[in-house]
Design a protein around this motif. Structure first.
Motif, PDB file in Angstrom:
ATOM      1  N   ALA A   1       3.974   7.055   9.316  1.00  0.00           N
ATOM      2  CA  ALA A   1       2.761   6.376   9.774  1.00  0.00           C
ATOM      3  C   ALA A   1       3.056   5.497  10.983  1.00  0.00           C
ATOM      4  N   LEU A   2       4.183   4.807  10.953  1.00  0.00           N
ATOM      5  CA  LEU A   2       4.515   3.877  12.032  1.00  0.00           C
ATOM      6  C   LEU A   2       4.985   4.592  13.293  1.00  0.00           C
ATOM      7  N   SER A   3       5.258   5.890  13.183  1.00  0.00           N
ATOM      8  CA  SER A   3       5.645   6.676  14.361  1.00  0.00           C
ATOM      9  C   SER A   3       4.432   7.264  15.083  1.00  0.00           C
TER      10      SER A   3
ATOM     11  N   VAL B   1       0.842  -1.207   0.000  1.00  0.00           N
ATOM     12  CA  VAL B   1       0.000   0.000   0.000  1.00  0.00           C
ATOM     13  C   VAL B   1       0.875   1.254   0.000  1.00  0.00           C
ATOM     14  N   ASN B   2       0.242   2.412  -0.233  1.00  0.00           N
ATOM     15  CA  ASN B   2       0.997   3.667  -0.198  1.00  0.00           C
ATOM     16  C   ASN B   2       0.976   4.261   1.214  1.00  0.00           C
ATOM     17  N   ALA B   3       1.652   5.385   1.377  1.00  0.00           N
ATOM     18  CA  ALA B   3       1.841   5.966   2.707  1.00  0.00           C
ATOM     19  C   ALA B   3       0.520   6.407   3.339  1.00  0.00           C
ATOM     20  N   SER B   4      -0.380   6.978   2.541  1.00  0.00           N
ATOM     21  CA  SER B   4      -1.644   7.466   3.107  1.00  0.00           C
ATOM     22  C   SER B   4      -2.528   6.308   3.570  1.00  0.00           C
ATOM     23  N   VAL B   5      -2.544   5.221   2.805  1.00  0.00           N
ATOM     24  CA  VAL B   5      -3.313   4.043   3.220  1.00  0.00           C
ATOM     25  C   VAL B   5      -2.725   3.461   4.507  1.00  0.00           C
ATOM     26  N   MET B   6      -1.404   3.431   4.590  1.00  0.00           N
ATOM     27  CA  MET B   6      -0.761   2.929   5.801  1.00  0.00           C
ATOM     28  C   MET B   6      -1.100   3.800   7.008  1.00  0.00           C
ATOM     29  N   THR B   7      -1.138   5.097   6.818  1.00  0.00           N
ATOM     30  CA  THR B   7      -1.481   6.004   7.914  1.00  0.00           C
ATOM     31  C   THR B   7      -2.866   5.688   8.461  1.00  0.00           C
ATOM     32  N   GLU B   8      -3.836   5.488   7.559  1.00  0.00           N
ATOM     33  CA  GLU B   8      -5.192   5.154   8.006  1.00  0.00           C
ATOM     34  C   GLU B   8      -5.228   3.782   8.678  1.00  0.00           C
ATOM     35  N   ALA B   9      -4.433   2.846   8.167  1.00  0.00           N
ATOM     36  CA  ALA B   9      -4.398   1.504   8.747  1.00  0.00           C
ATOM     37  C   ALA B   9      -3.838   1.539  10.168  1.00  0.00           C
ATOM     38  N   VAL B  10      -2.806   2.353  10.387  1.00  0.00           N
ATOM     39  CA  VAL B  10      -2.218   2.462  11.722  1.00  0.00           C
ATOM     40  C   VAL B  10      -3.204   3.128  12.676  1.00  0.00           C
ATOM     41  N   LYS B  11      -3.888   4.151  12.208  1.00  0.00           N
ATOM     42  CA  LYS B  11      -4.893   4.813  13.044  1.00  0.00           C
ATOM     43  C   LYS B  11      -6.003   3.834  13.440  1.00  0.00           C
TER      44      LYS B  11
END
Length: 503
Positions: free
Chosen positions: A333-335, A289-299
């Motif tokens: 995202a992981l931070s 996935v891209n960075a924005s999708v990862m950000t939502e996944a982490v949230k």
């Protein structure tokens, strides 16, 4: 009575090292070095009871016979070796052995293909189509499903079987699409990593429509727990994508529903099997996935962890590491959890590669920078002395999956697996099975066999097995209090196993 392993005295070892260059080495110094190496290996510091020592004597005798075989299973591709392993008295013992926890297993590869074909595909309303890439897809539907791109017309399996003269051939054909295992020459069938990974990923796509149907989803996880429990595994940590689970009318459930379904089934299973300690979920997302999708996944993962604090263990990424984006790409995202003061443990796949020196190869260092709780696979760890040292000092265990690494063509002869070196110095290691159903295995016994006979050779012993099983509890995501309780239950079962099998 118990025996404490002989700790080589520091002065003796020092004198031994001084004498290493002498023309006439002292046998006592040689023995001190041998003892020191034995003491350093996984299980080398283990105190063995009299019964454990008798079992160890038996195992050594059997292993010497096994090593002398014309065809030595760890030196062979697992698909060739599986039947040989099944005839091994060591394997029979390992099946009975309480193995603690399985800490690296994926959601859609728990249950053998035969159960899926004989049980799931015979259920009403099951449709199948054939793809352009010579794979299959499934869906359960109360009416004729809408066509899929690049797939044949949907066929209701009930009708297809009614028209088929030999349903066994049809079932075998379906089964071949749901597992990597083959009776043919595996090296010819899978000549490269690209070929085997492409088939690997096609299988998951084929399984998707079967396993994400709500009634099957529940039964599948229960059956998966059953197969691990039958193999004397008492605890499971499952990497799960938390897919949208669908009903017969096409309606779907969200990821929170899916996680709660896992929790409910786990509670049901543990209520019905009092000596099973339970399961926890490591929520995953595909690393492509891209960075924005990862950000939502982490949230979302942070919210799920808050809502299921005792059942959700943490977060990881899945998919072929060589083809996906590296961990560093997702660092922002992981931070997020640390920035917001939220506890979201990470259990990163890292080092499942032989591409030394590439951006992907840095995942091991980045996983540790991001405070991963364990390292999934860690095959490349020996190429990273800093990461190796950090993981040891921090107690970050490596989840070693021997058969997976061999089948996916990272190593040919399991005696040469990097984990053999890690175990020789008692690096934190746990043994797991990754995707057992896809490799033609179940539970943990096959992977324990490869680790015990292949990694350890003649020098691994009962203490090695005991240490590996205990590691799976010690390095689990369970709380300290839960680990203590689980260890007590495991020790009870271990004592029973030893008393019944030391002959």
């Amino acid at each position: 009575m118990s025996v404490q392993p002989q700790r080589p005295h520091a002065a003796v070892v020092f004198l031994c090292l001084l004498a290493c260059g002498l023309a006439i080495p002292d046998p006592r110094q040689r023995e001190a070095l041998i003892q020191l190496e034995a003491f350093m290996q996984t299980g080398g510091q283990m105190v063995l009871t009299d019964a454990e020592q008798r079992l160890d004597t038996l195992l050594l005798k059997i292993k010497q016979e096994e090593t002398a075989r014309e065809h030595f299973p760890p030196a062979m591709h697992f698909f060739r070796a599986r039947d040989l392993i099944r005839t091994s008295p060591i394997f029979s013992l390992l099946q009975k052995m309480p193995k603690g926890g399985a800490l690296h297993v994926h959601d859609f590869s728990m249950v053998d293909a035969e159960w899926l074909v004989k049980n799931v595909t015979y259920r009403p309303h099951c449709y199948m189509c054939w793809t352009d890439s010579q794979s299959i897809r499934f869906i359960f539907s109360s009416q004729q499903p809408k066509p899929l791109p690049r797939c044949s017309s949907w066929a209701l399996l009930e009708n297809l079987r009614a028209k088929t003269i030999n349903t066994t051939d049809l079932d075998d054909s379906i089964m071949r699409n749901l597992t990597l295992f083959t009776d043919q020459d595996p090296e010819a069938t899978y000549p490269s990593q690209d070929v085997v990974w492409d088939k690997f990923e096609q299988i998951f796509l084929a399984l998707w429509g079967l396993v994400t149907y709500a009634p099957v989803f529940r039964d599948y996880f229960y059956q998966g727990l059953t197969q691990f429990y039958t193999d004397n595994v008492m605890y499971l940590e499952l990497r799960a994508l938390l897919p949208e689970v669908y009903e017969l009318d096409g309606s779907t459930h969200d990821r929170a529903w899916t996680l709660k379904a896992y929790q409910d089934i786990t509670r049901q299973f543990t209520a019905e099997h009092q000596d099973f300690f339970g399961a926890r979920i490591i929520v995953t997302i595909h690393r492509g996935v891209n960075a924005s999708v990862m950000t939502e996944a982490v949230k979302e993962a942070m919210k799920l962890k808050k809502d299921f604090p005792d059942f959700m263990a943490g977060f990881d990424m899945v998919g072929r590491e060589d083809r996906g984006r590296p961990l560093w790409y997702f660092r922002e995202a992981l931070s997020l959890p640390a920035e917001k003061g939220v506890s979201l443990p990470f259990f990163f796949h890292a080092g499942e590669t032989d591409l030394e020196g590439t951006e992907v190869d840095q995942n091991l260092l980045d996983a540790l920078l991001l405070n991963t709780s364990r390292i999934g696979h860690g095959f490349a760890l020996l190429h990273h002395p800093v990461a190796k040292d950090l993981s040891r000092k921090r107690g970050v265990a490596v989840e070693v999956c021997p058969i997976s690494n061999q089948v996916l063509k990272l190593v040919k002869d399991l005696r040469n697996h990097p984990a053999a070196a890690l175990m020789s110095e008692n690096h934190p290691v746990v043994i797991s099975s990754d995707d057992p159903a896809l490799f033609g295995t179940s539970g943990l016994s096959y992977d324990f066999y490869e680790a015990f006979v292949g990694f350890g050779g003649i020098k691994s012993h009962v203490g090695s097995l005991k240490q590996l099983a205990m590691n799976s509890i010690r390095y689990s995501s369970l709380t300290a209090q839960q680990q203590e309780k689980a260890m007590d239950e495991w020790q009870r079962r271990w004592n029973k196993f030893v008393s019944e099998n030391h002959f």
